[in-house]
Design a protein around this motif. Structure first.
Motif: not given
Length: 633
Positions: A331-337
Motif C-alpha cells: 500500500a505504500l506510495p512509490d518512492v517509499f521502501s
C-alpha cells in the motif's frame, strides 16, 4: 322698568364672561395640541407644555443651547412667539474626553515608520521628536518616517513605561510591527528560528511593563528538517508516543495526528512543520504505516526520508507479522521502501553479569559521565574517549571499558551515536547492544527527542532497533528563564521591601492597600510553583502566647489563601504560625516589636529536588519580612 334694564345688563355680562372663558379654554387646548404635535414631530417629546390662557410655557431639560433654540423656533411657527414662555433648562456640558493616545511602529529593511497620537510635552526630551531621535541609530539607510501628532492632554497612566518598552523591543526586532497604548503593547515580529522565537517571547514577557498587557505574535520560518524523520511507538497496552514527528503542511500534520490518536492513547500529540519532505504523499504513507502497526499489535515505526523501518514487538506472531508487513509494503506510495524486523526479546545484563555484549554510558545531573562495557580494541577506546571528552568535558569523563575483538564492525558507530544522543540530555543513560540501542534521560529542550531520533535513524541505518525514554522538564529549559529557588525568594524580598503587607489590627484580614503587593508576589509565585516554600507567621511578645500563635497561623493562612485566589498553584507551599517563639529583635522596644511582627518565606528544597522526588532535599534560609500588627492582651 329700571329693574328690567339692570337685569338685562347683568345677563349680558354673564353671557360675555362665559363666552370668553369658553373661548380661552378652546384656545388653550388648540395651542397645547399644536405645540405638543410640533415637539413630537421634532423628537423633542421630553419637553413639557403648559398653557395659561394665551401663554404657552415650555419646561424640561434641553441637551444643549442649540437644541433649546431649535425647540423655541419650532414652537414659534405654530403660536405667536410673544405667547411663548421659555422655562427650559440646559443640561450641563460634559468635559471633553481626552483622545486615546497610541503609536504604530513599523520596522523593516526600508527603515522605521511611526504614526499615531502622543501627549504634547513641554520638555523637548519627551516630545515626539525625541522618540524619532531614540530610533534614528537603528533605522538604517531608510531613516525614520515621522507621522506622529501630539495633543495637549494629561499623560495617561503607564504611557511612558509602555512607550519605553516598545522602543526597546523595536530596537531588538529587525522585522516587526508594534502597537502601543497606555494599557496594551502588541508586538508582531518574525524571528530567525523556532529557538529564537522562544527566546524572544520569553525575554519580552519577562521585561513587560507592570500594569500594561502584552500581546505577542512572534513567528518563525519553517525549518529545514533533514533527514525528514517521523518515529512512532505503540506498546502492547495501546499507549502511543511520538519520539519525532515531521509534516510538510498543516493539513498533513492533522492527518498524521488523527492517525496516531486512532491507533492508541497518546498524550499531547504534536508534529513539527518544516521543509524537506521526500514526497508529497508523506502523510498518506505515514497513515498506512501507523494503521498497519496498530493491526500488528504494537512496535516502533521510523521514517527517515523515504526509508521506512518497522520493528514489531518481540511477542508478535510470525504469521501476523508477515501479513501486516506485506499489506503495508503493497500500500505504500512509490518512492517509499520498507524494512521490517521481528526482533528477539531484548535482554539487558543484570548487575554483576556480562552475558550479553553491551556498552553503557551514564550522565549524572552534575555532569559526570561514566563509560563502561565493551569496545572493539584500544584504538576504538581512544576514539570513544576523545569523543566523550569533547562532548562532556575532559574532567567529567571516567572510562572503564575492556576490549572484545568479537564485536560487530559497526559497534563503534553505534557507541558514538549513543554518546551524541546522551550529550543532548541534562542527565540520563545510553545502552548499546548488537541489535538494540536505548537512551533514557531528562532534558530542557522540547525538541531533544526529535533531534535524537533523527540522528539515530540517520547513523544507525534503517534496520536498527532503538528506543527513547526522554522526559522534558521545563525547569531545565533555558529559553523559559524560570527563576531559581533562590531567585524566587529574592524577588519576593524585593517586592515586600518596597511595599510591605499590612493586616488589620488584631485580625488576619489583609488591608486593601496591601492587595497590590500580593498581586506582585503572585506574579513571581506563578513562576515558582514547583519550588517548595513555607509561609511562616510571627508576632511580638505582647498578648497571650496562645493567642499570638493562633493569630500568626491565621495570618500565614491568609497569605496562602490570597495567593490561591490569584490562581497561584500553592501545592508546594505550606503555612505555619510560630507566634512569638522566634523573635529576631528585642521585644522591649517598639522598633524590635515591629521587626518581630512579620511573615517569612522560607525555601524548603532546591528546585531540581522538587522536580525529581528521589533526589535529596536541601534546606534554604532565605526569608522575607512583612509588617503586621499583634493583638493586645
Amino acid at each position: 322698568m329700571r329693574l328690567k334694564t339692570i337685569a338685562a345688563f347683568v345677563v349680558a355680562a354673564g353671557l360675555s364672561v362665559g363666552g370668553a372663558y369658553l373661548a380661552s379654554g378652546w384656545v388653550e387646548q388648540r395651542s397645547a395640541a399644536a405645540v405638543t404635535s410640533t415637539l413630537i414631530d421634532g423628537e423633542h417629546e421630553y419637553i413639557s407644555v403648559t398653557t395659561d390662557g394665551l401663554l404657552v410655557a415650555l419646561g424640561g431639560q434641553a441637551p444643549d443651547e442649540a437644541t433649546r433654540f431649535r425647540i423655541v423656533s419650532a414652537v414659534g411657527r405654530v403660536v405667536d412667539p410673544d405667547r411663548i414662555v421659555d422655562n427650559m433648562d440646559v443640561r450641563a456640558a460634559t468635559q471633553i474626553e481626552a483622545p486615546r493616545f497610541s503609536v504604530e511602529m513599523l520596522r523593516n529593511g526600508d527603515g522605521i515608520s511611526l504614526i499615531g497620537l502622543v501627549p504634547e510635552r513641554g520638555d523637548e526630551a519627551e516630545s515626539e521628536i525625541a522618540i524619532v531621535e531614540r530610533l534614528s541609530d537603528v533605522a538604517g539607510e531608510g531613516g525614520v518616517t515621522n507621522m506622529l501628532e501630539s495633543a495637549s492632554y494629561p499623560v495617561p497612566l503607564n504611557w511612558d513605561r509602555a512607550l519605553d518598552f516598545a522602543i526597546d523591543a523595536l530596537r531588538e526586532l529587525e522585522r516587526s510591527k508594534i502597537s502601543v497604548s497606555a494599557d496594551l503593547v502588541e508586538i508582531t515580529a518574525i524571528s530567525n528560528s523556532p529557538e529564537d522565537q522562544r527566546n524572544i517571547e520569553s525575554r519580552l514577557a519577562r521585561r513587560g511593563p507592570e500594569g500594561v498587557r502584552l500581546a505577542l505574535r512572534i513567528s518563525a520560518p519553517r525549518p529545514v528538517i533533514t533527514p525528514f524523520t517521523l518515529r512512532f511507538t505503540l506498546d502492547a497496552e495501546g499507549r502511543a508516543a511520538f519520539d519525532a514527528c515531521s509534516a510538510d503542511t498543516p493539513a498533513s500534520r492533522s492527518r498524521i495526528l488523527r492517525a496516531a490518536t486512532e491507533a492508541g492513547q497518546i498524550e499531547k500529540p504534536d508534529c513539527a512543520i518544516g521543509l524537506g519532505v521526500p514526497s508529497p504523499n508523506w502523510a498518506e504513507a505515514v497513515e498506512i504505516a501507523i494503521a498497519g502497526l496498530k493491526d500488528m499489535g504494537g512496535g516502533s515505526l521510523t521514517f527517515s526520508d523515504a526509508d521506512v523501518t518497522l520493528i514489531a514487538l518481540d511477542t508478535t506472531p510470525q504469521g501476523t507479522f508477515d501479513r501486516v508487513v506485506g499489506e503495508i509494503d503493497a500500500a505504500l506510495p512509490d518512492v517509499f521502501s520498507m524494512h521490517a524486523v521481528l526482533p528477539e526479546k531484548v535482554e539487558v545484563n543484570a548487575e554483576g553479569e556480562d552475558l550479553i555484549p553491551e556498552f553503557t554510558a551514564t550522565r549524572s545531573p552534575e555532569g559526570l559521565v561514566q563509560l563502561r562495557g565493551r569496545l572493539n580494541d584500544d584504538s576504538i577506546e581512544q576514539i570513544v574517549g576523545s569523543f566523550a571528552r569533547a562532548q562532556f568535558g575532559s574532567d567529567n569523563v571516567y572510562l572503564a571499558t575492556r576490549d572484545d575483538p568479537g564485536l560487530p564492525q559497526n559497534w563503534a558507530v553505534r557507541v558514538l551515536a549513543a554518546l551524541e544522543g546522551l550529550a543532548t540530555l541534562e542527565n540520563g543513560s545510553a545502552l548499546v547492544q548488537e541489535d538494540y540501542v536505548e537512551i533514557r534521560g531528562t532534558t530542557g529542550d522540547k525538541q531533544a527527542s526529535d533531534t535524537i531520533s533523527r540522528m539515530l535513524a540517520d547513523k544507525l541505518g534503517d534496520a536498527e532497533n532503538f528506543e527513547l525514554f526522554v522526559r522534558y522538564d521545563e525547569l531545565l529549559d533555558t529559553t523559559l528563564n524560570i527563576p531559581t529557588p533562590e531567585e524566587c525568594v529574592s524577588r519576593i524580598n524585593t517586592i515586600i521591601d518596597g511595599a510591605k503587607i499590612v493586616f488589620e489590627p488584631s485580625s488576619s484580614e489583609i488591608t486593601p492597600d496591601a492587595s497590590r503587593t500580593i498581586d506582585r508576589i503572585a506574579e513571581i509565585a506563578r513562576q515558582c510553583e514547583r519550588v517548595k516554600m513555607e509561609i511562616g507567621g510571627h508576632t511580638d511578645s505582647q498578648g497571650r502566647e496562645v493567642m499570638n500563635e493562633e493569630l500568626s497561623q491565621q495570618r500565614a493562612d491568609a497569605v496562602l489563601a490570597a495567593l490561591l485566589s490569584r490562581r497561584v498553584l500553592t501545592g508546594n507551599m505550606t503555612a505555619r504560625g510560630y507566634g512569638e517563639a522566634q523573635p529576631i529583635a528585642d521585644n522591649s522596644t517598639e522598633e524590635g516589636r515591629e521587626a518581630n511582627r512579620r511573615i517569612e518565606f522560607k525555601l524548603l528544597t532546591d528546585a531540581r529536588a522538587a522536580a525529581t522526588p528521589e533526589a535529596p532535599a536541601e534546606d534554604g534560609t532565605a526569608e522575607t519580612s512583612e509588617e503586621t500588627e499583634t493583638p493586645s492582651e
